[in-house]
Design a protein around this motif. Structure first.
Motif, mmCIF file in Angstrom:
data_model
loop_
_atom_site.group_PDB
_atom_site.id
_atom_site.type_symbol
_atom_site.label_atom_id
_atom_site.label_comp_id
_atom_site.label_asym_id
_atom_site.label_seq_id
_atom_site.Cartn_x
_atom_site.Cartn_y
_atom_site.Cartn_z
ATOM 1 N N LYS A 160 86.261 58.190 82.411
ATOM 2 C CA LYS A 160 87.092 58.213 81.210
ATOM 3 C C LYS A 160 86.825 59.467 80.392
ATOM 4 C CE LYS A 160 88.090 55.536 77.029
ATOM 5 N NZ LYS A 160 87.782 54.316 76.254
ATOM 6 N N ASN A 161 87.889 60.026 79.854
ATOM 7 C CA ASN A 161 87.775 61.235 79.045
ATOM 8 C C ASN A 161 87.237 60.880 77.660
ATOM 9 O OD1 ASN A 161 88.330 63.672 77.556
ATOM 10 N ND2 ASN A 161 89.847 64.184 79.108
ATOM 11 N N PRO A 162 86.146 61.514 77.238
ATOM 12 C CA PRO A 162 85.595 61.205 75.912
ATOM 13 C C PRO A 162 86.392 61.824 74.774
ATOM 14 C CG PRO A 162 84.321 62.949 76.934
ATOM 15 C CD PRO A 162 85.336 62.503 77.959
ATOM 16 N N GLY A 163 87.394 62.628 75.118
ATOM 17 C CA GLY A 163 88.184 63.307 74.090
ATOM 18 C C GLY A 163 87.683 64.717 73.864
ATOM 19 N N LEU A 164 88.574 65.560 73.396
ATOM 20 C CA LEU A 164 88.209 66.955 73.176
ATOM 21 C C LEU A 164 87.409 67.107 71.897
ATOM 22 C CD1 LEU A 164 91.511 68.842 74.082
ATOM 23 C CD2 LEU A 164 89.413 68.746 75.410
ATOM 24 N N GLU A 165 86.384 67.920 71.968
ATOM 25 C CA GLU A 165 85.637 68.300 70.782
ATOM 26 C C GLU A 165 85.873 69.781 70.554
ATOM 27 O OE1 GLU A 165 81.593 67.330 71.323
ATOM 28 O OE2 GLU A 165 81.939 65.184 71.614
#
Length: 203
Positions: free
Chosen positions: A170-175
């Motif tokens: 799962k993608n943790p989201g862009l930082e």
């Protein structure tokens, strides 16, 4: 089997939404790994997980050779996916990740029925990529391991095995990318302003 199989995969820049490929969890079967089924599975399944401290139970789905048993069983090759899952589970018992009584439940919970055509590398994990992506996006699983192993061509030439595995999660989201304490967007803005000022001085 009257089937012609092919596949293509587009791997692109992280968009913050689609699952990511863990490039630090790549298993590979080397010449020195050994050719027994246990040695192959150790090299491409448990060794890469050990390197990053992930247990077998932490992987929601394993996608090894996914040949359709309706084809392979009558042909005398047995249920290939089930055999792979039992080998992974047996390694888990041997390593202490699983208790012996959990072996069959592990196969049921972390495996899947075979459904792919049997030619070459087509059934080796990749057919699950699309379904696995969808399952991660809908939240039913958080990760899976694609396992590609076995080459009749290579085996006939060298008596050696081949294999590789990758973990997709799962993608943790862009930082915000940080460049020396400043975000990449801020760096781009500063460069654009400097170029505008330069253009004005040259006008």
């Amino acid at each position: 089997e009257d089937t012609l199989g092919a596949f293509a995969v587009l791997v692109s820049e992280n968009d913050g939404v689609n699952p990511i490929v863990r490039t630090d969890v790549i298993g590979r079967h080397t010449i020195g790994s050994g050719a027994s089924p246990q040695a192959v599975m150790t090299a491409i399944v448990t060794n890469p997980l050990d390197r990053v401290g992930i247990s077998l139970k932490d992987i929601d789905r394993f996608a090894p050779e996914l040949q359709n048993p309706e084809i392979t069983v009558p042909a005398g090759a047995g249920n290939v996916p089930e055999a792979n899952y039992k080998m992974i589970a047996a390694l888990g018992v041997k390593r202490g990740d699983l208790e012996r009584k959990e072996l069959l439940s592990f196969v049921a919970e972390h495996g899947m029925p075979g459904y792919a055509p049997t030619q070459g590398h087509i059934p080796s994990g990749v057919p699950f990529l699309g379904a696995g992506r969808d399952m991660i996006l809908e939240g039913s699983i958080k990760n899976f391991m694609l396992i590609g192993k076995g080459s009749l061509f290579l085996a006939r030439l060298t008596n050696l095995f081949d294999g590789i595995s990758i973990v997709v999660e799962k993608n943790p989201g862009l930082e915000a990318e940080q460049v020396g304490g400043v975000s990449a967007d801020e760096v781009r803005r500063l460069i654009a302003e400097a170029m505008r000022e330069l253009a004005q001085t040259l006008a």
